[in-house]
Structure formats: C-alpha cells, structure tokens
Enzyme design. Structure first.
Site, PDB file in Angstrom:
ATOM      1  N   GLU A 147       0.756  -1.272  -0.204  1.00 11.97           N
ATOM      2  CA  GLU A 147      -0.209   0.117  -0.185  1.00 11.97           C
ATOM      3  C   GLU A 147       0.793   1.316   0.162  1.00 11.97           C
ATOM      4  O   GLU A 147       2.061   1.372   0.507  1.00 11.97           O
ATOM      5  CB  GLU A 147      -0.937   0.211   1.218  1.00 11.97           C
ATOM      6  N   CYS A 182      -0.407   2.824   9.194  1.00 14.70           N
ATOM      7  CA  CYS A 182       0.489   1.935   8.491  1.00 14.70           C
ATOM      8  C   CYS A 182       0.098   0.503   8.392  1.00 14.70           C
ATOM      9  O   CYS A 182      -0.125  -0.152   9.473  1.00 14.70           O
ATOM     10  CB  CYS A 182       1.777   1.952   9.264  1.00 14.70           C
TER      11      CYS A 182
HETATM   12  N1  SAH Z   1       9.763   0.997   9.938  1.00 19.36           N
HETATM   13  C1  SAH Z   1       9.917   2.337   9.826  1.00 19.36           C
HETATM   14  C2  SAH Z   1       8.993   3.050   8.939  1.00 19.36           C
HETATM   15  C3  SAH Z   1       7.589   2.651   8.969  1.00 19.36           C
HETATM   16  S1  SAH Z   1       6.363   2.826  10.028  1.00 19.36           S
HETATM   17  C4  SAH Z   1       9.975   2.831  11.068  1.00 19.36           C
HETATM   18  O1  SAH Z   1       9.921   2.075  12.375  1.00 19.36           O
HETATM   19  O2  SAH Z   1      10.256   4.057  11.377  1.00 19.36           O
HETATM   20  C5  SAH Z   1       6.062   4.789  10.107  1.00 19.36           C
HETATM   21  C6  SAH Z   1       6.030   5.352  11.563  1.00 19.36           C
HETATM   22  O3  SAH Z   1       4.524   4.999  12.006  1.00 19.36           O
HETATM   23  C7  SAH Z   1       6.768   4.703  12.596  1.00 19.36           C
HETATM   24  O4  SAH Z   1       7.124   5.811  13.587  1.00 19.36           O
HETATM   25  C8  SAH Z   1       5.798   3.547  13.207  1.00 19.36           C
HETATM   26  O5  SAH Z   1       6.102   3.481  14.479  1.00 19.36           O
HETATM   27  C9  SAH Z   1       4.418   4.351  13.147  1.00 19.36           C
HETATM   28  N2  SAH Z   1       3.224   3.591  13.284  1.00 19.36           N
HETATM   29  C10 SAH Z   1       3.162   2.485  13.020  1.00 19.36           C
HETATM   30  N3  SAH Z   1       1.927   2.217  13.254  1.00 19.36           N
HETATM   31  C11 SAH Z   1       1.559   2.822  14.008  1.00 19.36           C
HETATM   32  C12 SAH Z   1       0.116   3.065  14.595  1.00 19.36           C
HETATM   33  N4  SAH Z   1      -0.958   2.046  14.581  1.00 19.36           N
HETATM   34  N5  SAH Z   1      -0.201   4.404  15.001  1.00 19.36           N
HETATM   35  C13 SAH Z   1       0.731   5.476  15.050  1.00 19.36           C
HETATM   36  N6  SAH Z   1       1.916   5.169  14.635  1.00 19.36           N
HETATM   37  C14 SAH Z   1       2.165   3.910  14.008  1.00 19.36           C
END
Ligand code: SAH
Length: 350
Positions: free
Chosen positions: A93, A334
């Site tokens: 996505e 995400c």
């Molecule tokens: N793997 C990388 C990039 C992808 S996630 C990383 O960890 O940075 C992008 C951002 O969204 C990251 O900060 C992640 O921790 C956050 N994220 C993922 N799922 C989330 C959710 N349900 N609510 C808020 N932030 C979330």
C-alpha cells in the site's frame, strides 16, 4: 533466461546495458526517459522506438508496473490510499497526501515487516520479501500518472523497515533524485527507521541531504523495549548517539517520531525524560496520536494529554508538531489497508 528488471537500473547502467545490445546512446536515453520521466507502464507505449525494438525489450526485460487494485479517497482531507499488486501477486500500500506545499507520497519499502513493533499492523504477518528499487519507484510513478499531479515529497514510512532493505533503498533514492528522472530534491525525502544503528552510521557516510526520522516512541530503554523489539538489539543510548552522528555528518536535523499511546508513554514522567533525552540533539519531534488497530488494545491519549505533552516539550525549547491525522476514514495507519485486504482474501478462500 530470467528477464532483467530494467526499471531498477540507474541512468548510466541503462546506457551501458543498451550499448551492450548494440543500441546508440540516444536510444538508452529515450528509454530511461520513457521509464522515469514519462512514466509509461509498458514497453509497448514507447512510441518513438521501432516495433521490433519494443518487442526485443519485452523479450529481454521486465518493465515493472504496479497494478492498482483498490483506491480509497478520504472525504475528510482528500488523502488517497492505494493498494497495488506486484507482478508476483503480493500486495502493498501507498498513500498520497495533499498539502498546501505540495503532494507527498508515503511508500512501502518491503512486503510486510519483521521488526515486530507492538502497535503496528504492518508487522503482524511478518516479512515476505524486500521491494526492489523499481517497485518503490513505481508506487510514486503510478500515483503521479494516475492523478496527473506532480509529487514533490516522498516519505519512506509505509510498510517495512527501509534500513532492512538498505541497498535497494539507496538505489531508489539515487534514481528518484536523478535529473533524468523525477528529479525530486533530496531535501524533500524522509526515511523513517525503527533504529537499526549500524545502517544509520552507514547512511550518514553517504552524505545525502535527506531527512532521517527515528521512531522513538519511548523515553527510556525499558519503555522503548516494551513497544519495539528492536530496542533489545540497539539501546536507546546507542540510537540517540547515531542520530547525533547523522546530524554532525550531514547537517540535517533529525525528526523523532513519538506515537502517543494512552497510559503507556504519555505521562508527566515520560515527557520529562523525553526532554532530557533529546534536548541536546538538533531535532524536531513529531507526535503521532496512536492509530488504534483492531489486533491490539492500545488506545489514543486524550486530546488534553496530547496538548499538554506538546506544551511541556516546547517549554524545554524543543521544536514539536502534532501529526495531523490524514485519511482516518480510510484505514490511514500503516499497514491497515493491506491487512484488511489480506483478511478479506483469506475469508473468500475459506
Ligand atoms: N519501519 C519504519 C517505517 C515505517 S512505520 C519505522 O519504524 O520508522 C512509520 C511510522 O509509523 C513509525 O514511526 C511507526 O512506529 C509508526 N506507526 C506504525 N503503526 C502505527 C500506529 N498504529 N499508530 C501510530 N503510529 C504508528
């Protein structure tokens, strides 16, 4: 013979490759331009090449092109979420966010993820495979071609851990910023990592002008460990030191992402600790109200708590914003759209 992925080849590599099959360099330039400026999805559409040459390309190379299988548009803010199918049938996505300063696309870097962050939907099924440079680029290409609107900013914050797919990530960045392609400024690219320390040092040596975002989410080692398994491997002290080094080497201010989870990392003590942890780092903090996913019971912090958290950080002299929640009505967080698609597909099989 296996077909080569022409869209993952850099400009010089394409010229070299085309020279090897006996084509003059202007042909190589035309082909690169069709792929990376005009964004055609197939060799067939390269109308200034002879039919014979188009067929020859078709027989020898893959022209990677993602198939959109679902597009959701937010009624709140016009954000669009795209579900794309890859040529091997996997789905990923991407998100298009429309801001006043331009269009920003959030791309995935892997099919799934193996980092295991507790609140994240992308990691639930584990890692399937890395994306190739062409598959990262084509998320942006298809969105720009389908909307007819220029993409000016790219964030690598979708499914996957970009530093876990490092070589393809670097190739992708070089091609995205190449003047023979979309020519997006390095300063308009952000790569977000959960904190794979050795890769953060390597990236600093590349001396790129991209922004590095670190997913922090905890103000001390214990809290961070409870949310992010990667913290067992690299301590919070090591991660912060790697951020300082990135700034020293590149002059680029670090972004810390801090997802606020109600009652877990949003207390007065958390904000105090966070201040002292980052106060001597040249940084910006992006507070993200956690987006609850149905597989976990994390809750968003209250609005008042979020504002208080922000004010306290500001009082410490830290630059901070609260991330606007884009596309809440369309599985904004995400990995949620891909996950719901896969659940639906499973349901149909059963
Ligand atoms: N793997 C990388 C990039 C992808 S996630 C990383 O960890 O940075 C992008 C951002 O969204 C990251 O900060 C992640 O921790 C956050 N994220 C993922 N799922 C989330 C959710 N349900 N609510 C808020 N932030 C979330």
């Amino acid at each position: 013979m296996e077909k080569k992925d022409l869209k993952s080849m850099m400009y010089d590599e394409v010229l070299e490759e085309m020279a090897q099959i006996g084509l003059p360099s202007f042909r190589g330039k035309q082909i690169y331009s069709w792929l990376h400026e005009k964004l055609v999805p197939e060799f067939e559409q390269m109308s200034n090449l002879s039919k014979k040459l188009r067929e020859q390309l078709e027989d020898t190379y893959i022209c990677e092109s993602l198939k959109p299988i679902e597009v959701l548009t937010s009624e709140i803010d016009g954000t669009q979420k795209y579900l794309f199918q890859l040529s091997d049938g996997n789905v990923i996505e991407s998100v298009l966010m429309r801001y006043k300063h331009g269009n920003s696309v959030c791309i995935s870097s892997q099919v799934g993820c193996r980092m295991g962050c507790r609140f994240c939907a992308s990691t639930i099924g584990g890692l399937t495979r890395n994306l190739r440079a062409s598959e990262m680029l084509d998320q942006i290409y298809r969105i720009q071609a389908m909307t007819g609107e220029r993409v000016s900013n790219v964030v690598v914050m979708g499914t996957g851990e970009p530093m876990d797919n490092y070589d393809n990530l670097l190739r992708f960045i070089h091609m995205l910023t190449d003047e023979h392609g979309l020519n997006i400024s390095q300063r308009n690219i952000t790569v977000s990592t959960c904190g794979i320390v050795p890769r953060m040092y390597e990236l600093a040596e590349e001396k790129l002008q991209i922004t590095l975002a670190l997913s922090l989410h905890g103000s001390n080692q214990e809290k961070r460990k409870s949310l992010m398994p990667i913290a067992n491997k690299y301590s919070i002290t090591e991660v912060i030191q790697a951020c300082r080094n990135y700034f020293e080497k590149t002059g680029r201010r670090i972004t810390f992402e801090y997802s606020l989870v109600g009652g877990v990392n949003d207390t007065e003590e958390d904000v105090r600790e966070l201040c002292s942890l980052v106060k001597d780092v040249n940084c910006h903090i992006n507070l993200i109200p956690v987006n609850p996913i149905k597989e976990r019971d994390f809750k968003q912090s209250d609005k008042k708590v979020i504002l208080n958290f922000k004010n306290k950080l500001e009082k410490c002299g830290i630059n901070v914003t609260i991330r606007r929640e884009m596309g809440r009505d369309i599985n904004g967080a995400c990995g949620q759209l891909r996950k719901s698609y896969m659940d639906r597909a499973k349901g149909e099989e059963a």
